[in-house]
Each structure stands twice: as C-alpha cells, then as structure tokens.
Scaffold this motif. Structure first.
Motif, PDB file in Angstrom:
ATOM      1  N   GLN A 324      -0.766  -7.162  15.199  1.00  0.00           N
ATOM      2  CA  GLN A 324      -0.210  -6.470  16.359  1.00  0.00           C
ATOM      3  C   GLN A 324       0.939  -5.537  15.977  1.00  0.00           C
ATOM      4  O   GLN A 324       1.080  -4.459  16.533  1.00  0.00           O
ATOM      5  CB  GLN A 324       0.298  -7.498  17.382  1.00  0.00           C
ATOM      6  N   ARG A 325       1.784  -5.980  15.036  1.00  0.00           N
ATOM      7  CA  ARG A 325       2.978  -5.224  14.656  1.00  0.00           C
ATOM      8  C   ARG A 325       3.122  -5.248  13.135  1.00  0.00           C
ATOM      9  O   ARG A 325       3.872  -6.070  12.595  1.00  0.00           O
ATOM     10  CB  ARG A 325       4.218  -5.809  15.326  1.00  0.00           C
ATOM     11  N   PRO A 326       2.408  -4.380  12.407  1.00  0.00           N
ATOM     12  CA  PRO A 326       2.421  -4.425  10.937  1.00  0.00           C
ATOM     13  C   PRO A 326       3.821  -4.174  10.375  1.00  0.00           C
ATOM     14  O   PRO A 326       4.583  -3.360  10.888  1.00  0.00           O
ATOM     15  CB  PRO A 326       1.470  -3.285  10.549  1.00  0.00           C
ATOM     16  N   SER A 327       4.147  -4.888   9.309  1.00  0.00           N
ATOM     17  CA  SER A 327       5.385  -4.656   8.565  1.00  0.00           C
ATOM     18  C   SER A 327       5.240  -5.318   7.209  1.00  0.00           C
ATOM     19  O   SER A 327       4.388  -6.199   7.011  1.00  0.00           O
ATOM     20  CB  SER A 327       6.603  -5.229   9.306  1.00  0.00           C
ATOM     21  N   TRP A 328       6.083  -4.927   6.269  1.00  0.00           N
ATOM     22  CA  TRP A 328       6.048  -5.535   4.942  1.00  0.00           C
ATOM     23  C   TRP A 328       6.318  -7.035   5.026  1.00  0.00           C
ATOM     24  O   TRP A 328       5.645  -7.831   4.356  1.00  0.00           O
ATOM     25  CB  TRP A 328       7.092  -4.868   4.045  1.00  0.00           C
ATOM     26  N   TYR A 365      -3.807  -5.737   6.672  1.00  0.00           N
ATOM     27  CA  TYR A 365      -2.713  -5.972   7.610  1.00  0.00           C
ATOM     28  C   TYR A 365      -1.538  -5.027   7.397  1.00  0.00           C
ATOM     29  O   TYR A 365      -0.680  -4.899   8.274  1.00  0.00           O
ATOM     30  CB  TYR A 365      -2.274  -7.442   7.540  1.00  0.00           C
ATOM     31  N   GLY A 366      -1.500  -4.355   6.247  1.00  0.00           N
ATOM     32  CA  GLY A 366      -0.492  -3.317   6.027  1.00  0.00           C
ATOM     33  C   GLY A 366      -0.993  -1.932   6.364  1.00  0.00           C
ATOM     34  O   GLY A 366      -0.238  -0.959   6.317  1.00  0.00           O
ATOM     35  N   HIS A 371      -0.070  -0.263   0.516  1.00  0.00           N
ATOM     36  CA  HIS A 371       0.517  -1.528   0.964  1.00  0.00           C
ATOM     37  C   HIS A 371      -0.180  -2.699   0.277  1.00  0.00           C
ATOM     38  O   HIS A 371       0.463  -3.661  -0.156  1.00  0.00           O
ATOM     39  CB  HIS A 371       0.363  -1.644   2.485  1.00  0.00           C
ATOM     40  N   GLY A 372      -1.502  -2.608   0.154  1.00  0.00           N
ATOM     41  CA  GLY A 372      -2.253  -3.672  -0.499  1.00  0.00           C
ATOM     42  C   GLY A 372      -1.917  -3.810  -1.968  1.00  0.00           C
ATOM     43  O   GLY A 372      -1.772  -4.930  -2.486  1.00  0.00           O
ATOM     44  N   LEU A 373      -1.781  -2.688  -2.661  1.00  0.00           N
ATOM     45  CA  LEU A 373      -1.455  -2.727  -4.086  1.00  0.00           C
ATOM     46  C   LEU A 373      -0.070  -3.332  -4.326  1.00  0.00           C
ATOM     47  O   LEU A 373       0.119  -4.149  -5.234  1.00  0.00           O
ATOM     48  CB  LEU A 373      -1.524  -1.318  -4.675  1.00  0.00           C
ATOM     49  N   ALA A 376      -0.294  -7.048  -3.743  1.00  0.00           N
ATOM     50  CA  ALA A 376      -0.938  -7.733  -4.868  1.00  0.00           C
ATOM     51  C   ALA A 376       0.025  -7.879  -6.039  1.00  0.00           C
ATOM     52  O   ALA A 376       0.104  -8.946  -6.672  1.00  0.00           O
ATOM     53  CB  ALA A 376      -2.180  -6.960  -5.294  1.00  0.00           C
ATOM     54  N   LEU A 377       0.775  -6.822  -6.349  1.00  0.00           N
ATOM     55  CA  LEU A 377       1.758  -6.904  -7.435  1.00  0.00           C
ATOM     56  C   LEU A 377       2.830  -7.938  -7.125  1.00  0.00           C
ATOM     57  O   LEU A 377       3.268  -8.693  -8.001  1.00  0.00           O
ATOM     58  CB  LEU A 377       2.393  -5.532  -7.668  1.00  0.00           C
ATOM     59  N   GLY A 378       3.252  -7.988  -5.868  1.00  0.00           N
ATOM     60  CA  GLY A 378       4.244  -8.982  -5.474  1.00  0.00           C
ATOM     61  C   GLY A 378       3.717 -10.396  -5.618  1.00  0.00           C
ATOM     62  O   GLY A 378       4.437 -11.295  -6.094  1.00  0.00           O
ATOM     63  N   ALA A 379       2.458 -10.622  -5.218  1.00  0.00           N
ATOM     64  CA  ALA A 379       1.856 -11.950  -5.339  1.00  0.00           C
ATOM     65  C   ALA A 379       1.738 -12.362  -6.802  1.00  0.00           C
ATOM     66  O   ALA A 379       1.978 -13.528  -7.157  1.00  0.00           O
ATOM     67  CB  ALA A 379       0.481 -11.966  -4.670  1.00  0.00           C
TER      68      ALA A 379
END
Length: 478
Positions: A324-328, A365-366, A371-373, A376-379
C-alpha cells in the motif's frame, strides 16, 4: 503455467529441498503433528492429554521413516487448548501414517487458500506472496506439521469478512486463528474494535470453542490448562534458542524466570490494547482489513511465547503495508521476516536463495529493479555479518538448570531436553535474531504511525487528501 508461477514454485521447492535432508537424517518429520495426533488419541482413550506417560507411549509408536518416532524417555508436549485437541481426535481414529498424509494435504490447501485470499486483500500478487512465505511458513511448518498455515488462513478469512462486511466470515476466521491463541485473541480484539457486528461474531466463535473445550476435557482440565499447563510450557522453553519473545531476551540477560515471564505477559496485554486502538482509528474505517492484518503483528511484537514458525503470521501485515505504501524500511521488514536467518543457517543450502528471494521481494514491493538489487545486496551483507558472528563466537551450546515443574506433565521431560540441547550462550544468537525483531517491530510501528497519522489528518479536516493517499473515497471520521 507462467514463467513467474514456475519461478515462485521452484523457489519453494528448492527451500523444501534444502531442509529435507535435515528432516530425513534427524527423523523428525511431522513431529509436532504426531504430538497433536497423540493428544487426540489420548483423549479418545479417556486419559489426560497433558500427562507425560500416555503421550510418551503414543509418540513412541512405530511409523514409516522419516516420520517421527520418539526415543525412550523423550516426550514432545502438545500444549493445545481443548478445542484443538478435540479437532485432532477426529484424525486420531486413523493410523498415524494416514493421518499425517491427510494433514500434509490440509496444510497445502490451507496455504493455497490463504495466498489467494491475501491477493484479493491487496497484499500483492499471489506468486510474490508465496515467495515471501516459502521459507518462513512452508519450510518450517509443513515439515513438522505445525498450525500456522491454518491460523494464517483464519487471519486472511477474517480480514476478507471485514472488507466484505460479512460477520460470519469474520467469526469463522477468528475461530481458525485461535489455533494460535496468542494471535487469535488479538484478531478477535481487533474485530471487536471495528464494529458491534464483528464483536458479536467473534464472541460467538469464542463461545463455541469454549463449549467444545469443556465438552472434550471438562471444566477442571480447562482450568488446569490455563493455570498450570500454559505457564509450565512457557517456562520449559524459556531459554530455548528458537524463542523470540521478550521473556527469552530477559532470561538471557540474567532476569529470573518469574519476572521475565510476567513482563512478557504484561507487554502482550498492552499490545492487545494497541490492536484495539488501531482498529478504532480512521484508516480501518476505510480499509477494515488493515485492522485484522495488523492485529497479528501487534500480538507477535508483544508475545511472551514466540516460535520461529509464528513469524509467518506477521508476514501478511508487512506485505500489506509495503504494497500500500512502498518504502525502503517496509521492504526491508518484508525481507527480514521472509528470510529467518536461523532457518537459513540450519539448512545452509538456503543461503543460495537469500539474494533470489530478496531480489524478488525488493523489486515487487519496492516497485523497481534498482530497489530489488539494493535489497538483495543488503540481505547478503546481513547474512554474511551473522555468519561471521557465529564463526567468531561459535554457537555456544550450553546447559541451564532445570525448572521445578510437576513430575507428571509432558512439559517436565521436555524442559529437561530443552535445557540440555536448545540453549545457546553465544552472542551471535542475538545478531541472528535481530532481523526478525526488526521486521516485526518496524511493521508494528508502521501500522501505529499510519493509524495516528490518518486520524490526525481526519481531525484537521484533510479527509480527501488522506483518502486519496489510501486508495479512494472519503475516510469517515472516527
């Protein structure tokens, strides 16, 4: 079948494949289900399903490999309320292998139904929902025959009933979610806060469950369940590494058991109040499903008894908020809940799936591949840091003193096993748990902030702007 569907199913199958060798080698497939099944079988034999001796005899009965067979002296308790034991009694007429096969089919159907309902509720599209649940629900619950798939179905059903203004569906959803009572009560409280009709439906569902419980066990055993069995079970698992609640943290910090458990209970009660407050804010008046998806998140944020498999019940709320409200921050919360690090490290092959799942969920969701990349790097970075923490400190398995529990109940031998097998002294365990805590608390805070923000906007006269931001028509004053 579309490429997207095939990819999502491949991720889930791969996650199960990573976990399967551990299940087969340890021979604990469907172990929780066997405890539930045995509680029903003991009930049919007119014995006490909370006592250790009849449960041990049943759990030690032969079963085809790799299905669980208890070793001598081992008892896996089934700390279920009477209505749940009565439900398992309907399966206990069957041989264990047959009952286990039926339960696997039922878990599959419950999960599929929950995913489809959640898609209709605006949580995202079905294959992304399945990817988010692949590790934390499917891998964890399906392998041992746990209850969260059915509770998740209940949460989705209750939220659908609230959105469609169908009190009967709300009541049915509350009843199903009560298979995990610490969450089901929160769902009932939130439903009651939405409207009188839903309060009546929830009350009727709880009343039916109470009648079933009394009919199955009697008044004395139901009182004993609340006063003795539940406290004993929480005490037996207090130091276990797979607990995520406040009492575990306090216990590991040196707080004695009594105050630690009391603090957990009081915090959970406070979070029930937050769930009720949120259901009375302006946003749920416009989108009532939000209250019932948020309620499990609030309950788990304060739950004194929080297993890893319970985390799946917070995922729909996190997905709804991010969709509903995308954010990092919200995307990070989704990924943190979808990839529990303990499960990933126990089944090390799952590490390969970490960047894939994070990339998928981050992109969807981003709302962008970038946003996905980054997600993934953060994970990958968080997983690597957790791995280094364990490499430096080790897992630090240790033993703790046994608590004084009644000798007859199933929790006593279980407490002994937990104290000698499931306690970690390494500080690395705190790092591995931190993403889950972040995911739950960030989602709970997001719902609370949203409720407060929308309410303030409505009071200041900004109804049209708020309504447009949340998907349509004017939000009525609360």
């Amino acid at each position: 079948m579309s490429v997207r569907a095939a990819a999502a199913l491949a991720i889930v199958v791969a996650a199960l494949g990573c976990w399967a060798p551990i299940v087969v080698h340890g021979r604990f497939a469907m172990d929780d289900f066997k405890a539930f099944y045995c509680s029903g079988r003991v009930l049919l034999a007119r014995a006490d399903p909370y006592d250790a001796l009849p449960m041990a005899r049943c759990e030690a009965s032969p079963a085809p490999a790799p299905l669980f067979v208890a070793r001598r002296g081992f008892v896996l308790p089934a700390p279920l309320p009477g209505y749940a034991i009565a439900a398992f009694a309907t399966l206990a007429w069957l041989p264990f292998g047959t009952a286990a096969a039926l339960w696997i089919v039922a878990m599959f159907l419950a999960t599929a139904a929950a995913v489809l309902l959640l898609e209709r509720l605006g949580v995202g599209e079905r294959w992304s929902i399945l990817v988010a649940l692949g590790v934390v629900l499917v891998t964890l619950s399906w392998s041992v025959g746990e209850l969260p798939p059915f509770a998740l179905r209940g949460i989705a059903l209750a939220a659908t009933g609230a959105r469609d203004r169908r009190p009967a569906l709300v009541g049915a959803g509350v009843a199903l979610s009560m298979l995990e009572p610490q969450v089901g009560i929160a769902v009932a409280v939130a439903a009651a806060g939405l409207s009188l009709r839903y309060a009546i439906a929830s009350g009727a569902a709880l009343a039916v469950l109470a009648v079933v419980s009394v009919s199955a066990l009697g008044v004395v055993e139901n009182i004993a369940y609340v006063r003795e069995i539940l406290p004993a079970h929480m005490l037996s698992e207090l130091p276990a590494y797979f607990q995520y609640g406040l009492p575990w943290a306090l216990d590991r910090l040196g707080v004695s058991a009594g105050p630690a458990l009391l603090a957990g209970r009081l915090f959970w009660i406070a979070m029930l109040g937050v769930a009720f407050w949120f259901s009375r804010t302006a946003l749920p008046r416009e989108k009532p499903e939000a209250a019932l998806l948020a309620a499990p998140v609030f309950a788990l944020a304060g739950s004194p008894f929080l297993h890893l498999d319970h985390i799946a019940l917070a995922v729909p709320g996190a997905l709804w908020l991010a969709w509903q409200r995308p954010s990092w921050l919200r995307t990070a919360a989704v990924v943190a809940l979808a990839l529990p690090l303990f499960q990933v490290f126990l089944a090390r092959g799952t590490l390969v799936l970490v960047p894939i799942v994070a990339l998928w969920l981050g992109t969807v969701y981003g709302r962008s591949l970038f946003h996905g990349l980054v997600t993934a790097l953060g994970a990958i970075a968080v997983s690597a840091l957790a791995a280094v923490a364990f490499l430096v400190t080790g897992f630090g398995f240790s033993t703790t003193p046994m608590f004084g529990l009644p000798s007859t109940i199933a929790q006593t031998p279980w407490a002994s096993f937990v104290a000698t097998h499931y306690v970690l002294s390494s500080w690395g365990v705190w790092f591995a748990k931190s993403p889950i805590w972040f995911g739950i608390l960030a989602t709970a805070a997001g719902f609370a902030a949203l409720g407060a923000t929308v309410r303030s906007a409505v009071r200041s006269g900004g109804r049209a702007d708020v309504a447009a931001e949340h998907g349509g028509g004017e939000i009525p004053a609360g």
